[in-house]
Structure formats: structure tokens, C-alpha cells
Design a protein around this motif. Structure first.
Motif, PDB file in Angstrom:
ATOM      1  N   SER A 120      26.219 -16.167  79.389  1.00 38.25           N
ATOM      2  CA  SER A 120      26.483 -16.002  77.960  1.00 38.25           C
ATOM      3  C   SER A 120      27.936 -15.662  77.651  1.00 38.25           C
ATOM      4  CB  SER A 120      25.599 -14.875  77.407  1.00 38.25           C
ATOM      5  OG  SER A 120      25.997 -13.632  77.964  1.00 38.25           O
ATOM      6  N   LYS A 122      28.949 -12.680  78.282  1.00 37.78           N
ATOM      7  CA  LYS A 122      28.869 -11.230  78.090  1.00 37.78           C
ATOM      8  C   LYS A 122      27.982 -10.638  79.178  1.00 37.78           C
ATOM      9  CE  LYS A 122      27.698  -7.697  74.632  1.00 37.78           C
ATOM     10  NZ  LYS A 122      27.172  -7.460  73.259  1.00 37.78           N
ATOM     11  N   PHE A 125      23.896  -9.947  79.363  1.00 39.19           N
ATOM     12  CA  PHE A 125      23.197 -10.827  78.421  1.00 39.19           C
ATOM     13  C   PHE A 125      23.134 -12.238  79.002  1.00 39.19           C
ATOM     14  CE2 PHE A 125      24.405  -7.301  75.877  1.00 39.19           C
ATOM     15  CZ  PHE A 125      23.565  -7.265  74.770  1.00 39.19           C
ATOM     16  N   ASN A 127      21.949 -16.480  77.884  1.00 38.02           N
ATOM     17  CA  ASN A 127      21.596 -17.418  76.818  1.00 38.02           C
ATOM     18  C   ASN A 127      20.251 -18.039  77.145  1.00 38.02           C
ATOM     19  OD1 ASN A 127      21.551 -19.397  74.773  1.00 38.02           O
ATOM     20  ND2 ASN A 127      22.684 -20.844  76.062  1.00 38.02           N
ATOM     21  N   THR A 140      21.699 -18.356  72.055  1.00 35.80           N
ATOM     22  CA  THR A 140      20.936 -17.157  71.725  1.00 35.80           C
ATOM     23  C   THR A 140      21.075 -16.168  72.869  1.00 35.80           C
ATOM     24  OG1 THR A 140      19.340 -18.468  70.468  1.00 35.80           O
ATOM     25  CG2 THR A 140      18.666 -16.252  71.127  1.00 35.80           C
ATOM     26  N   LYS A 141      21.895 -15.162  72.661  1.00 38.61           N
ATOM     27  CA  LYS A 141      22.170 -14.182  73.709  1.00 38.61           C
ATOM     28  C   LYS A 141      21.219 -13.000  73.583  1.00 38.61           C
ATOM     29  CE  LYS A 141      27.108 -15.338  73.618  1.00 38.61           C
ATOM     30  NZ  LYS A 141      28.493 -14.816  73.452  1.00 38.61           N
ATOM     31  N   VAL A 142      20.505 -12.728  74.664  1.00 38.79           N
ATOM     32  CA  VAL A 142      19.594 -11.582  74.672  1.00 38.79           C
ATOM     33  C   VAL A 142      19.858 -10.772  75.932  1.00 38.79           C
ATOM     34  CG1 VAL A 142      17.835 -12.887  73.416  1.00 38.79           C
ATOM     35  CG2 VAL A 142      17.718 -12.736  75.900  1.00 38.79           C
ATOM     36  N   PRO A 143      19.519  -9.480  75.923  1.00 37.74           N
ATOM     37  CA  PRO A 143      19.671  -8.678  77.138  1.00 37.74           C
ATOM     38  C   PRO A 143      18.880  -9.286  78.287  1.00 37.74           C
ATOM     39  CG  PRO A 143      19.268  -7.262  75.240  1.00 37.74           C
ATOM     40  CD  PRO A 143      19.034  -8.668  74.774  1.00 37.74           C
ATOM     41  N   VAL A 144      19.422  -9.187  79.482  1.00 41.65           N
ATOM     42  CA  VAL A 144      18.756  -9.772  80.643  1.00 41.65           C
ATOM     43  C   VAL A 144      17.327  -9.255  80.777  1.00 41.65           C
ATOM     44  CG1 VAL A 144      18.831 -10.073  83.138  1.00 41.65           C
ATOM     45  CG2 VAL A 144      20.953 -10.032  81.842  1.00 41.65           C
ATOM     46  N   THR A 146      15.278  -8.256  78.511  1.00 35.76           N
ATOM     47  CA  THR A 146      14.414  -8.867  77.497  1.00 35.76           C
ATOM     48  C   THR A 146      14.028 -10.285  77.902  1.00 35.76           C
ATOM     49  OG1 THR A 146      15.450  -7.551  75.753  1.00 35.76           O
ATOM     50  CG2 THR A 146      14.227  -9.495  75.059  1.00 35.76           C
ATOM     51  N   GLU A 172      28.665 -11.384  85.535  1.00 30.04           N
ATOM     52  CA  GLU A 172      27.393 -11.643  84.847  1.00 30.04           C
ATOM     53  C   GLU A 172      26.272 -11.818  85.875  1.00 30.04           C
ATOM     54  OE1 GLU A 172      27.112 -14.280  81.381  1.00 30.04           O
ATOM     55  OE2 GLU A 172      29.264 -14.630  81.622  1.00 30.04           O
TER      56      GLU A 172
END
Length: 246
Positions: A120, A122, A125, A127, A140-144, A146, A172
């Protein structure tokens, strides 16, 4: 027919492509079964052609085949699910949004299904917008953590972290490995892995505590003239595994 790859017993298997049935058999022998042989649905014009051909590969590698998309192509997601329903392979590559449908069609929980997530930009996070429609939209970046929970909800067993471009996104990758270890999830680093960086990429995952790892090593070990995976390279990769996996 065994549905669980050998890496469930020995922590690591490699995922490499086969250019022919003989090549697949030689790969399987060179890695002493610690391998899933990648077969790409994108190379087939129809489900029937893929199924009939892949059955021949299944027969020579004890079902250690990996039904794949083809460079992570989200438009192959539905075909992968349909073909896998019939074949019941040991391993399946899916886009993030295709995992639930794929697991439901399989009707069992043993086959490994990865969900494709991308770097992502970041740390911490990933995608998850890797499906046929979602990949055309903003990432769509979400915490790993999640993303792991979502995949578990859908019946997924591992991350396919792609494209890594080797060690370009190593920080990452380290965060992904840590999260996989903490959440009992498998990890499949993919993209730009070669004989030079394989050991470091594998060691990062193992040192983080990931229980099962399947690095994908594709074009870097394929003979450009024949289209076949180099057996000596498979042997070298497996020698690294035997040396560092405890």
C-alpha cells in the motif's frame, strides 16, 4: 488425494511454474515434494481445456498443483474458482474478493486458498482492492490485521503479498510477516523473487514466526528459450530451505 501441501508438515514449500508435464514431475522430485506447481488459467481458452490438462499435471505430482490467475489478473478469478471446484487442488491463487466464492465451491477446508493483497505504500497496511471491479478503483488500504480477519471470514488461509518487486517494499513485508505470525496466518511473498534474494525474503518470514510460507519464484528461474523452469535452480532453492528451516 492429498489436499494439504507438504509445507503443512515442514513450514515451507515453493511455488514455481511448470512448462510441461515432464517439467512438473522433475520440479516435484527436485524439491522432494516441498512444492506446488503453478498452472495458470489465463493460458487456457476454456474451463474444460484447463481441467483436462491440469488433471494430467495432478497425476504426476500427487495433486501438488497451484491453480493460478496469471500475473494476478482479477478477470481470471471466476475461472479459477470454477476449475478448482472440479480439480480439488492443494493450492489456489485468488484475488481478495474471490476467496469466499472459491471456498464455497470447493466444499472443503483443507485446500490452501490465498487472497491477493498488494503493498500500500504504508507500513502496517495493505491494499485489498484486487478484484475485477475493485482493482479499477482507488486502492483500499486497511490494517494488515483487518485484512487477515476478513480473509479468515471468507475461508482464506494465506496472504499472497504481490507485487513485492523483490525487496523494494521490505519494511511493509516485515510488518505483514509479523501480523501473519501473530494471527496464525500463512504468507506467500510474490513478485521479483530470485536466487539472490530468496533466502533473505524467506528468512524474514520465518524469523517473524510465520508458521507456513510459500514463496513464489517464477520468471527468474525459467529458461527463456524453452519456457521450462530450471531444475538446477529448484534444487538450489530447496537446498536453502533445508539449510535454514528448523
Amino acid at each position: 488425494m492429498d489436499l494439504k501441501p507438504n509445507y503443512y508438515k515442514n513450514k515451507v514449500a515453493i511455488n514455481v511454474l511448470a512448462g510441461s508435464i515432464k517439467n512438473a514431475e522433475e520440479i516435484y522430485q527436485a524439491a522432494e515434494g516441498h512444492v506446488v506447481v503453478g498452472l495458470l488459467t489465463k493460458n487456457y481458452a476454456s474451463d474444460d481445456l484447463a481441467i483436462n490438462d491440469m488433471k494430467e499435471y495432478q497425476s504426476v505430482v500427487n495433486n501438488a498443483i497451484s491453480v493460478g490467475l496469471g500475473a494476478g489478473d482479477p478477470n481470471q478469478s471466476a475461472m479459477v474458482s470454477r476449475v478448482s471446484k472440479v480439480l480439488q487442488p492443494q493450492h489456489i491463487n485468488q484475488v481478495f474478493t474471490g476467496v469466499g466464492n472459491c471456498r464455497a465451491l470447493l466444499g472443503e477446508d483443507d485446500t490452501v486458498i490465498n487472497g491477493l493483497v498488494s503493498p500500500s505504500g504504508k507500513v502496517g497496511f495493505v491494499n485489498i482492492a484486487t478484484g475485477p471491479l475493485s482493482s479499477q478503483k482507488t486502492a483500499t488500504k486497511v490494517p494488515v490485521e483487518t485484512a487477515i480477519a476478513l480473509l479468515k471470514d471468507m475461508g482464506g488461509t494465506s496472504f499472497k503479498f504481490f507485487p513485492m518487486n523483490g525487496l523494494d517494499c521490505v519494511e511493509e513485508y516485515k510488518a505483514v510477516a509479523t501480523a501473519c505470525a501473530e494471527n496464525d496466518f500463512d504468507l506467500e511473498p510474490t513478485g521479483g523473487i530470485n536466487l539472490d534474494n530468496f533466502e533473505q525474503i524467506l528468512q524474514i518470514a520465518l524469523s517473524a514466526g510465520v508458521k507456513r510460507v510459500i514463496p513464489h519464484i517464477y520468471s527468474s528461474i525459467i529458461d527463456k528459450n524453452t519456457g521450462l523452469t530450471n531444475i538446477k535452480d529448484v534444487q538450489e532453492l530447496y537446498s536453502v530451505i533445508k539449510r535454514i528451516v528448523k
